[in-house]
Write an enzyme that holds these catalytic residues in place. Sequence first.
Site, PDB file in Angstrom:
ATOM      1  CB  THR A 126      -0.875   0.001   1.272  1.00 51.25           C
ATOM      2  OG1 THR A 126      -1.440   1.307   1.439  1.00 51.25           O
ATOM      3  CG2 THR A 126      -0.087  -0.306   2.522  1.00 51.25           C
ATOM      4  CE1 TYR A 150      -3.699  -2.284   5.159  1.00 50.78           C
ATOM      5  CE2 TYR A 150      -3.387  -0.018   4.448  1.00 50.78           C
ATOM      6  CZ  TYR A 150      -3.609  -1.347   4.156  1.00 50.78           C
ATOM      7  OH  TYR A 150      -3.725  -1.740   2.841  1.00 50.78           O
TER       8      TYR A 150
END
Length: 334
Positions: A126, A150
């Site tokens: 990501t 995350y």
Amino acid sequence: MSANFTLNGRDIIVVGGAGYIGSHVCKMIASTGGNPITFDNLSSGHAHAVKWGPFIKVDVRDRSALDIAFTDWEHVQTVVHLASSIEVGIGEKQPAEFYENNVTGALNLLNAMRKTKADQLIFSSTCAIYGETENMPLVESEPKNPFSTYGKTKLAIEHMIQSFQNAYGLNYVTLRYFNASGADAEGEIGEEHDPETHLIPIAIQSAMGSGRKMKIFGTDYDTPDGTCIRDYIHVTDIARAHIDAIRAFDQGLKTAEVNIGTGQGVSNLEILETIKRVTKLPLPYEPAPRRAGDLTRLYADAREAKSILRFEPCHSDLENIIRTAWQFHRSKKI
Ligand code: UDP
């Protein structure tokens, strides 16, 4: 692009194949002549999204179950790993669960792969691994300083994969997705998170009269219209990047870390305007305080993916993203 490339009946394990991106990857593998084998625990994915190959219910945290699943498919060389916890806000409240699912899960997966013929991994990372920076577009070499749990878990996995490459010769392509969006053009699959936290599905649901007035988190950012800027890439283009990665492995690629974005920044208000234009529905919204952890702007330098994987987005114009997402949400409502 890989118009003439065929997977020739090859089996590919897709861990997290029942999810939003995973199901599009499976469909793309099937339409390229391959056989996607979905491994998923259905914690956030959907059994109805597994349509293009076998389904094995398995949780990446369960090391022995994962070992058995891999042994059952021990001839498979290529693994796509998408299974992870993704809700940024939940990660801040429940880091133990996030690290266990994402990091321990990935370690279990890498260890299971070592016991079989699987030596090629495509990992879904990501843009959240980069963290706070003003340097846009983002190049892959930008220092990594994620501030969300995350992003930290994804970066930890990237490091783990690199160590496995050094020590055990694992080949890998890490795809750092920007904002996945849109839905399958045939309306078979789309974004179905519960709870939904992403801008486009929330805005479409609100235009369709969910009763939920849209909140725009922060209208005082230092951008032309005061709202945050993101790089929206169509999920079908993301799926295509996985096929491009497999083809690159076939041509001898050993390792790569690339951004998967369009290189174009779009503001939150531009998204709402496009939704209004495409759906012809009113879309009332109200300004709300900034959401913790949001960066002002995030968009990719997309050149590495093009030069290393020959990847080029072709479904990601904003109208197409909104049109396909809207079509999917409408079909769910009927
Ligand atoms: N956003 C918003 N209202 C919402 C959901 C999201 O204003 O109900 C904003 C969010 O603050 C960010 C942008 O939309 O500026 C994209 O957020 P999203 O959660 O879709 O993706 P992210 O970039 O966080 O991965």
